[in-house]
Write an enzyme that holds these catalytic residues in place. Sequence first.
Site, mmCIF file in Angstrom:
data_model
loop_
_atom_site.group_PDB
_atom_site.id
_atom_site.type_symbol
_atom_site.label_atom_id
_atom_site.label_comp_id
_atom_site.label_asym_id
_atom_site.label_seq_id
_atom_site.Cartn_x
_atom_site.Cartn_y
_atom_site.Cartn_z
ATOM 1 C CB VAL A 162 -0.946 0.006 1.219
ATOM 2 C CG1 VAL A 162 -1.822 1.260 1.184
ATOM 3 C CG2 VAL A 162 -1.807 -1.253 1.244
ATOM 4 C CE LYS A 163 4.439 5.067 -4.878
ATOM 5 N NZ LYS A 163 4.550 5.172 -6.330
ATOM 6 C CB ILE A 164 0.699 5.681 2.619
ATOM 7 C CG1 ILE A 164 -0.190 4.445 2.594
ATOM 8 C CG2 ILE A 164 0.189 6.769 3.549
ATOM 9 C CD1 ILE A 164 -0.848 4.108 3.874
#
Length: 218
Positions: free
Chosen positions: A86-88
């Site tokens: 998950v890219k945040i």
Amino acid sequence: MKFFLDTANIDHISEAHWMGIIDGVTTNPSLMAKEGVKGEDNIIAHYLKICEIVDGDVSAEVISTDYQGMISEGEKLAALHNQIVVKIPVTENGIRAIRYLTGKGIRTNCTLIFNPGQALLAAKAGATYVSPFIGRLDDIGENGMDLVEKLVHIFDVYGFNTEIIAASVRNTNHLLKCMETGVDVVTCPLNVITGLLNHPLTDTGLEKFLSDHRKLND
Ligand code: G3P
């Protein structure tokens, strides 16, 4: 050093996979839009298609900017496939979301890193990866490679497990310089990687071998 492909283009991902040169893929909302992928169902199907092609990690970015939105999007994305990371973005809510998702055993890639302090906070929150952007720093007259070098040093000194992904890598020279820093991963478009193959002496050498062969065998 691992190579990730920084694209949502299925043809490029397939080509790089069959050449055996990539270890994963990173995407972002701009790259998805570039491929014309829109609507939640299509976006999900696209991530799944990428996961089917490659064996390694596939970064999928959240669109929410509030904490609740980030964690619920992150949980949904992570549940899609075990290769999804998950890219945040590195905001205050982003750091809190990384802490939460890490506690749930979900891997994260903290993006839009432009200084060592941002990377340090992401690593302390438990990010699996941090992504410093080289090209965008160069764009404003700063030196993106300096940031990568500093992060490699800092993470080594403090013994963080977080891996550094050199991102916004725009050309083969960036890639060659990254190799010298000891950075864990470089993510870039396919042409930047295949650019490593180009050398005029390779071309003229091959031409000579083939013409010598023809002289004797024609
Ligand atoms: O991985 C981040 C990258 O996609 C950004 O690249 O060229 O838009 O700065 P660029």
